[in-house]
Design a protein around this motif. Structure first.
Motif, mmCIF file in Angstrom:
data_model
loop_
_atom_site.group_PDB
_atom_site.id
_atom_site.type_symbol
_atom_site.label_atom_id
_atom_site.label_comp_id
_atom_site.label_asym_id
_atom_site.label_seq_id
_atom_site.Cartn_x
_atom_site.Cartn_y
_atom_site.Cartn_z
ATOM 1 N N THR A 59 0.834 -1.196 0.000
ATOM 2 C CA THR A 59 0.000 0.000 0.000
ATOM 3 C C THR A 59 0.873 1.251 0.000
ATOM 4 O O THR A 59 2.026 1.206 0.449
ATOM 5 C CB THR A 59 -0.951 0.028 1.222
ATOM 6 O OG1 THR A 59 -1.799 1.170 1.135
ATOM 7 C CG2 THR A 59 -0.175 0.080 2.529
ATOM 8 N N VAL A 60 0.323 2.352 -0.507
ATOM 9 C CA VAL A 60 1.038 3.630 -0.525
ATOM 10 C C VAL A 60 0.467 4.613 0.500
ATOM 11 O O VAL A 60 0.836 5.771 0.531
ATOM 12 C CB VAL A 60 0.992 4.271 -1.933
ATOM 13 C CG1 VAL A 60 1.756 3.427 -2.926
ATOM 14 C CG2 VAL A 60 -0.445 4.511 -2.385
ATOM 15 N N ARG A 61 -0.437 4.132 1.371
ATOM 16 C CA ARG A 61 -1.050 5.014 2.376
ATOM 17 C C ARG A 61 -0.982 4.347 3.749
ATOM 18 O O ARG A 61 -1.393 3.212 3.917
ATOM 19 C CB ARG A 61 -2.511 5.306 2.022
ATOM 20 C CG ARG A 61 -3.149 6.406 2.889
ATOM 21 C CD ARG A 61 -4.636 6.564 2.599
ATOM 22 N NE ARG A 61 -4.941 6.521 1.191
ATOM 23 C CZ ARG A 61 -4.968 7.587 0.369
ATOM 24 N NH1 ARG A 61 -4.703 8.786 0.856
ATOM 25 N NH2 ARG A 61 -5.259 7.449 -0.901
ATOM 26 N N ALA A 62 -0.469 5.111 4.735
ATOM 27 C CA ALA A 62 -0.374 4.611 6.104
ATOM 28 C C ALA A 62 -1.329 5.398 6.996
ATOM 29 O O ALA A 62 -1.442 6.621 6.873
ATOM 30 C CB ALA A 62 1.052 4.742 6.627
ATOM 31 N N PRO A 63 -2.014 4.719 7.908
ATOM 32 C CA PRO A 63 -2.965 5.417 8.780
ATOM 33 C C PRO A 63 -2.258 6.138 9.931
ATOM 34 O O PRO A 63 -1.165 5.766 10.347
ATOM 35 C CB PRO A 63 -3.833 4.276 9.310
ATOM 36 C CG PRO A 63 -2.907 3.100 9.330
ATOM 37 C CD PRO A 63 -1.995 3.270 8.134
ATOM 38 N N TYR A 64 -2.908 7.164 10.438
ATOM 39 C CA TYR A 64 -2.486 7.815 11.682
ATOM 40 C C TYR A 64 -3.688 8.546 12.262
ATOM 41 O O TYR A 64 -4.726 8.672 11.609
ATOM 42 C CB TYR A 64 -1.293 8.756 11.456
ATOM 43 C CG TYR A 64 -1.613 10.050 10.741
ATOM 44 C CD1 TYR A 64 -1.829 11.229 11.451
ATOM 45 C CD2 TYR A 64 -1.692 10.104 9.349
ATOM 46 C CE1 TYR A 64 -2.114 12.421 10.796
ATOM 47 C CE2 TYR A 64 -1.967 11.285 8.692
ATOM 48 C CZ TYR A 64 -2.183 12.444 9.427
ATOM 49 O OH TYR A 64 -2.470 13.616 8.768
ATOM 50 N N ASP A 65 -3.564 9.005 13.481
ATOM 51 C CA ASP A 65 -4.659 9.689 14.173
ATOM 52 C C ASP A 65 -4.340 11.162 14.380
ATOM 53 O O ASP A 65 -3.172 11.554 14.505
ATOM 54 C CB ASP A 65 -4.928 9.052 15.540
ATOM 55 C CG ASP A 65 -5.525 7.660 15.425
ATOM 56 O OD1 ASP A 65 -6.208 7.375 14.423
ATOM 57 O OD2 ASP A 65 -5.294 6.848 16.348
ATOM 58 N N VAL A 66 -5.398 11.969 14.456
ATOM 59 C CA VAL A 66 -5.288 13.393 14.749
ATOM 60 C C VAL A 66 -6.125 13.674 15.997
ATOM 61 O O VAL A 66 -7.294 13.289 16.060
ATOM 62 C CB VAL A 66 -5.798 14.254 13.577
ATOM 63 C CG1 VAL A 66 -5.729 15.737 13.932
ATOM 64 C CG2 VAL A 66 -4.989 13.963 12.313
ATOM 65 N N SER A 67 -5.521 14.326 16.978
ATOM 66 C CA SER A 67 -6.223 14.681 18.211
ATOM 67 C C SER A 67 -6.184 16.188 18.404
ATOM 68 O O SER A 67 -5.194 16.839 18.084
ATOM 69 C CB SER A 67 -5.565 14.011 19.433
ATOM 70 O OG SER A 67 -5.583 12.613 19.306
ATOM 71 N N LEU A 68 -7.267 16.728 18.945
ATOM 72 C CA LEU A 68 -7.325 18.131 19.336
ATOM 73 C C LEU A 68 -7.507 18.216 20.840
ATOM 74 O O LEU A 68 -8.308 17.475 21.424
ATOM 75 C CB LEU A 68 -8.491 18.848 18.658
ATOM 76 C CG LEU A 68 -8.326 19.228 17.187
ATOM 77 C CD1 LEU A 68 -9.632 19.803 16.645
ATOM 78 C CD2 LEU A 68 -7.186 20.221 17.000
#
Length: 200
Positions: free
Chosen positions: A109-118
């Motif tokens: 795959t060419v896309r890796a997941p990650y999370d965004v927190s506020l």
């Protein structure tokens, strides 16, 4: 979004009869009276609410992490709110994950997941607002609760004023990559756009 500060001057003028008010003044050296007229000019002023990022506290910058697939990643982008009332902060992801160029062969795959927190902090630090979304839910038209652009009804809501209070941040994070498809070699990237709005 920043509202304007208003200053209003009211000058009252009207017709009055000679019996009720003096409309002529004479030079002080003329010997005649009166030599002054008193005018009443009410002045009122008001300051409207404001909401923006504080000077020097705009969420910006970049972060580089080598071998994030092995080491994971975590970084906070600090920012400062300058809002005299409740506000909303929202985020949009350009790629919906960490993306590299090219196409992936089978099993890769060419896309890796990650999370965004506020994390948003109000004056005095007593009131906070927190939320986390997967980057895959942050492109335009997706489903994250703080998907941007921010508006009076969209974004993570901080219910109290935050005027140059330190402690707010946007966090990007991911554990070591454990997806079913392997990542291809390359440089992976994403761009996050953060917006702010006053909120009722």
């Amino acid at each position: 979004m920043r509202t304007r500060t208003h200053l209003a001057f009211a000058v009252c003028m009207g017709w009055v009869s000679a019996a009720s008010a003096q409309t002529t003044a004479y030079s002080p050296d003329s010997g005649r009276t009166p030599n002054q007229i008193v005018l009443s000019i009410p002045v009122t002023a008001s300051v409207g609410g404001r909401c923006g990022f504080g000077t020097g506290g705009t969420p910006s910058g970049s972060y580089n992490q080598n071998d994030f697939d092995v080491n994971g990643l975590q970084h906070d982008f600090a920012f400062v709110l300058d809002c005299t009332g409740p506000s909303r902060v929202a985020v949009v992801s350009q790629n919906g994950g960490l993306l590299t160029t090219g196409t992936a062969p089978t099993g890769y795959t060419v896309r890796a997941p990650y999370d965004v927190s506020l994390h948003l902090v109000a004056n005095g630090g007593g009131t906070t607002a927190d939320a986390t979304c997967a980057a895959s839910t942050l492109p335009t038209g997706s489903t994250c609760s703080f998907l941007g652009p921010a508006s009076t009804a969209q974004g993570l809501r901080l219910s109290a004023a935050s005027t140059l209070q330190a402690g707010s941040y946007l966090r990007v994070s991911a554990p070591p990559y454990a997806g079913a498809s392997a990542l291809v070699n390359g440089t992976y990237s994403d761009v996050l756009t953060v917006t702010l709005s006053a909120s009722p």
